[in-house]
Write an enzyme that holds these catalytic residues in place. Structure first.
Site, short mmCIF file in Angstrom:
data_model
loop_
_atom_site.label_atom_id
_atom_site.label_comp_id
_atom_site.label_asym_id
_atom_site.label_seq_id
_atom_site.Cartn_x
_atom_site.Cartn_y
_atom_site.Cartn_z
CD GLU A 1 -2.54 -1.22 2.78
OE1 GLU A 1 -2.59 0.19 3.10
OE2 GLU A 1 -2.90 -2.24 2.85
CB CYS A 22 2.70 7.14 3.34
SG CYS A 22 2.49 6.43 4.02
CB CYS A 55 5.53 -4.98 9.83
SG CYS A 55 7.07 -4.48 10.41
CB CYS A 62 2.95 -3.22 16.55
SG CYS A 62 4.92 -2.84 16.67
CB CYS A 90 0.38 -2.35 13.77
SG CYS A 90 1.39 -1.84 11.85
CB CYS A 116 0.03 1.70 7.88
SG CYS A 116 0.90 0.69 9.29
N1 SAH Z 1 7.68 0.37 10.99
C1 SAH Z 1 7.61 1.95 11.24
C2 SAH Z 1 6.75 2.96 9.64
C3 SAH Z 1 5.65 2.26 9.46
S1 SAH Z 1 4.10 2.48 10.56
C4 SAH Z 1 7.17 2.52 12.46
O1 SAH Z 1 6.53 1.38 13.22
O2 SAH Z 1 7.58 3.29 12.44
C5 SAH Z 1 3.65 4.00 11.00
C6 SAH Z 1 3.13 4.60 11.87
O3 SAH Z 1 1.52 4.34 12.14
C7 SAH Z 1 3.93 4.59 13.05
O4 SAH Z 1 3.76 5.17 13.92
C8 SAH Z 1 2.89 3.73 13.87
O5 SAH Z 1 3.36 3.25 15.61
C9 SAH Z 1 1.89 3.75 13.65
N2 SAH Z 1 0.44 3.01 13.46
C10 SAH Z 1 0.38 0.94 12.95
N3 SAH Z 1 -0.61 1.59 13.41
C11 SAH Z 1 -0.60 2.18 14.60
C12 SAH Z 1 -2.77 2.11 14.31
N4 SAH Z 1 -3.84 1.65 14.60
N5 SAH Z 1 -3.12 3.69 15.05
C13 SAH Z 1 -2.46 4.61 15.19
N6 SAH Z 1 -1.03 4.27 14.91
C14 SAH Z 1 -0.77 3.18 14.32
FE1 SF4 Z 2 5.94 -2.85 11.68
FE2 SF4 Z 2 3.55 -2.20 12.22
FE3 SF4 Z 2 5.15 -1.68 14.24
FE4 SF4 Z 2 5.75 0.26 12.23
S1 SF4 Z 2 3.76 0.14 13.34
S2 SF4 Z 2 7.25 -1.66 13.27
S3 SF4 Z 2 4.71 -1.95 10.01
S4 SF4 Z 2 4.06 -4.02 13.08
#
Ligand code: SAH
Ligand code: SF4
Length: 345
Positions: A90, A103, A110, A114, A117, A331
């Site tokens: 995406e 973006c 990944c 987290c 996510c 994302c």
């Molecule tokens: N992996 C990297 C970059 C991609 S994620 C990282 O984690 O920083 C991009 C941003 O979206 C990160 O700050 C991540 O913590 C946030 N993000 C992911 N899922 C989310 C969610 N459900 N709600 C809010 N922010 C989210």
């Molecule tokens: Fe990976 Fe999502 Fe965590 Fe970013 S927020 S490191 S994309 S699992």
């Protein structure tokens, strides 16, 4: 087969020498590659035999639009691309007053896991090449018919878990012979791989580093982000300090607010202590709810209260406006939905 868009001008020059071609052709080809061409035949100022030789020698990646959603609220466009091996990633194109921001994703899936996510739900499939990251910018510009002036590496994937290719992408996209987006207009977001942050600092790039902090204490952060067990907050903050010392660039901190998990007043106080005296800025984002996760967004009142505590403590914090609220620009959501629908991606 070598992906030609991942090559620098010098690398192209080497490849051309092997084909008995003149070195000056390298720049000419490089310029073509940084336009959204879909085949070597479009490179009309190259001889037919050279175009045929390039076609035999190299893979020219051309992502296909698998899905596209346009926000009726603010015009944000979300793309799902199908890559040459049928994997999907995406990207999102956002319109701001100061220009258009792309973006982009850096990996298919990944592996950081987290809890909040959608990108990590199915783990990591593979990393993207430098050319595939570049393609997202090129083909968004083509489809939307607008120039991109800023790039954020905030799509699916952990950029520092694909270090070499991401670095190469940054060098390619900021190259004067290509689309030439200055490094100051590029932000890299990371979940906090402290060792790689230090490595990045030593590259002396002018990027903006954005840390996905999300909690100020190891207990809460480890629950939200397993990477915190490997690189706890103190180590991460030392790496950020080092980054600033080496590059002179202020670090920004993303803070996704999860109800009852990371939004309590004592955590705001703790965040003040953590960031005091550090040049940086905090972006507060209400968490986007994701089906697989029990984490819920904070209420508007607790976001406001949290922000007040930070500001009273001398920490500047903005509450991030959510772009594309109607197309769910969080994302990883589009790809996940597609996977759930049972497509062979
Ligand atoms: N992996 C990297 C970059 C991609 S994620 C990282 O984690 O920083 C991009 C941003 O979206 C990160 O700050 C991540 O913590 C946030 N993000 C992911 N899922 C989310 C969610 N459900 N709600 C809010 N922010 C989210
Ligand atoms: Fe990976 Fe999502 Fe965590 Fe970013 S927020 S490191 S994309 S699992």
């Amino acid at each position: 087969m070598t992906e030609i868009k991942s090559l620098t001008i010098e690398e192209l020059r080497g490849g051309l020498a092997a084909l008995n071609e003149k070195p000056f052709r390298a720049k000419q080809i490089f310029r073509w590659l940084h336009q959204p061409v879909t085949s070597f035949t479009e490179m009309t100022d190259l001889s037919k035999p050279l175009r045929a030789a390039l076609d035999r020698q190299y893979l020219l990646t051309v992502p296909q639009i698998e899905r596209k959603q346009v926000s009726a609220v603010d015009g944000t466009i979300k793309y799902l691309w199908r890559l040459h091996d049928n994997e999907c990633v995406e990207s999102v194109l956002m319109h701001y007053r100061h220009g258009n921001t792309a973006c982009v994703s850096t990996q298919v899936g990944c592996r950081m896991g987290c809890a909040f996510c959608a990108s990590g739900v199915f783990g990591l499939k593979r990393s993207l090449s430098a050319g595939e990251i570049l393609d997202q910018v090129l083909f968004m510009q083509k489809d939307a018919g607008v120039p991109v002036s800023n790039i954020v590496l905030m799509g699916t994937g952990e950029p520092l878990d694909n270090y070499e290719n991401v670095l190469k992408f940054i060098r390619l996209v900021s190259c004067p012979e290509g689309i030439c987006i200055g490094q100051r207009h590029i932000s890299l977001s990371t979940s906090g791989l402290a060792d790689k942050i230090e490595e990045l600092a030593r590259e002396h790039l002018q990027l903006t580093l954005s840390i996905s902090l999300h909690a100020p204490d190891d207990g809460s952060r480890s629950k939200m982000m397993p990477v915190n067990r490997r690189f706890p907050i103190a180590q991460l903050m030392r790496a950020c300090e080092y980054y600033f010392d080496m590059t002179g660039r202020r670090v920004s901190y993303e803070y996704a607010m999860a109800r009852g998990v990371s939004d309590r007043p004592w955590q705001a106080e703790r965040l003040v202590q953590l960031l005091r005296g550090r040049p940086g800025h905090v972006n507060l984002i209400p968490l986007n709810p994701v089906k697989e996760s029990p984490l819920q967004p904070s209420t508007v009142e607790s976001v406001r209260r949290f922000q007040q505590i930070l500001e009273r403590g001398g920490i500047t914090a903005t509450v991030r406006r959510r772009l594309g609220p109607d197309i769910d620009a969080a994302c990883g959501q589009l790809r996940r939905r597609r996977l759930e629908e049972g497509e062979s991606l």
